[in-house]
Structures are given as C-alpha cells and as structure tokens.
Scaffold this motif. Structure first.
Motif, short mmCIF file in Angstrom:
data_model
loop_
_atom_site.label_atom_id
_atom_site.label_comp_id
_atom_site.label_asym_id
_atom_site.label_seq_id
_atom_site.Cartn_x
_atom_site.Cartn_y
_atom_site.Cartn_z
N LEU A 1 11.53 9.92 4.42
CA LEU A 1 11.81 9.37 3.10
C LEU A 1 10.94 8.15 2.84
O LEU A 1 10.42 7.96 1.74
CB LEU A 1 13.29 9.01 2.96
CG LEU A 1 13.67 8.30 1.66
CD1 LEU A 1 13.37 9.16 0.45
CD2 LEU A 1 15.12 7.88 1.68
N ALA A 2 10.77 7.31 3.85
CA ALA A 2 9.96 6.09 3.69
C ALA A 2 8.53 6.43 3.30
O ALA A 2 7.96 5.82 2.39
CB ALA A 2 9.99 5.27 4.97
N ALA A 3 7.93 7.40 3.97
CA ALA A 3 6.55 7.79 3.66
C ALA A 3 6.46 8.43 2.28
O ALA A 3 5.55 8.13 1.50
CB ALA A 3 6.01 8.74 4.73
N ARG A 4 7.42 9.28 1.95
CA ARG A 4 7.42 9.93 0.63
C ARG A 4 7.58 8.90 -0.48
O ARG A 4 6.91 8.98 -1.51
CB ARG A 4 8.53 10.97 0.53
CG ARG A 4 8.26 12.21 1.38
CD ARG A 4 9.37 13.22 1.28
NE ARG A 4 10.47 12.79 2.14
CZ ARG A 4 11.74 13.18 1.99
NH1 ARG A 4 12.08 13.98 1.00
NH2 ARG A 4 12.66 12.79 2.82
N HIS A 5 8.45 7.91 -0.27
CA HIS A 5 8.66 6.88 -1.28
C HIS A 5 7.41 6.03 -1.44
O HIS A 5 7.02 5.68 -2.56
CB HIS A 5 9.88 6.03 -0.92
CG HIS A 5 10.29 5.11 -2.03
ND1 HIS A 5 11.09 4.03 -1.82
CD2 HIS A 5 10.00 5.08 -3.36
CE1 HIS A 5 11.30 3.40 -2.96
NE2 HIS A 5 10.64 4.01 -3.91
N GLY B 1 -0.52 13.32 4.05
CA GLY B 1 -1.41 14.43 3.77
C GLY B 1 -2.74 13.97 3.23
O GLY B 1 -2.96 12.79 2.95
N ALA B 2 -3.61 14.93 3.05
CA ALA B 2 -4.98 14.65 2.62
C ALA B 2 -5.06 14.01 1.24
O ALA B 2 -5.99 13.26 0.96
CB ALA B 2 -5.80 15.94 2.63
N GLY B 3 -4.11 14.21 0.38
CA GLY B 3 -4.19 13.69 -0.98
C GLY B 3 -3.66 12.27 -1.15
O GLY B 3 -3.78 11.71 -2.24
#
Length: 116
Positions: A83-87, A108-110
């Motif tokens: 969740l931390a990385a996604r946020h 991820g790459a983007g």
C-alpha cells in the motif's frame, strides 16, 4: 520536490545524509516534500517510529502530509504491491514529483523514481 516512500522516510529517520540534506532544504522553504500517509505508516512499522517523533519533522509548511483520499483508495485497491508503494506512486502522478526511494525494485517500469 519529492514524494518520499517508506524506505526514504526510514532513511531520513536513520539520519542518512542525502535525505537529511533534502529535509534541511525543505525545512528552509526551498522545496516541498510529500509524505504519503501509507508510507508514513509503513515507515513507522519498519523503524519503530513513535508518533511524537513525527512532530519536529512535519512542523515546516514545506512538509506536506498527503492523505489517502477516496479517489486514490478506489484505484489503489485494485493494484498490486505494498500500500505504501502504491500510495507513493499515486501521489507522484498527482503532483508530478518523483518518488524518492531507497528501494527502486518495488516499482514497475512506469514509475517516476529518484533513487538515493
């Protein structure tokens, strides 16, 4: 101008020089730093950061706590990863600021990243 992920926040609390320098610049009003709440929570868990330890770090108006809003929660709920990385990635896209990280392999790459 950066969005700090959990690894960067832990490094800041560990007094890692490159992050201390950025924090000092932000504290002087030279640039803002964003702290996504998801990254703050994960950093607290990883490093045992007590709630009162955050206060001096966030006193400056250049330190922005980035809340997890409804729109982000809807999108992040269907993605994978912590969740931390996604946020952090969500806030990076919203602000246009790169995610500041010590763990680029989480992304991820983007993702718009700056590794320290």
């Amino acid at each position: 101008m950066f969005v700090l992920d959990a690894s960067a926040i832990v490094a800041l609390f560990d007094a890692y020089d490159p992050l201390l320098e950025l924090w000092s610049r932000a504290d002087c009003g030279e640039m803002p730093l964003g702290f996504p709440v998801g990254a703050m929570i994960e950093a607290s868990e990883r490093a045992g950061i007590r709630s009162t330890a955050w206060d001096p770090l966030l006193w400056s108006t250049s330190m922005l706590v980035l809340p997890l809003g409804e729109a982000a929660a809807k999108q992040l709920g269907v993605q994978t990863g912590s969740l931390a990385a996604r946020h952090a990635v969500w806030e990076s896209a919203a602000t246009g600021w790169p995610v500041l990280t010590r763990e680029p392999d989480l992304y991820g790459a983007g993702a718009h990243l700056h590794t320290v």
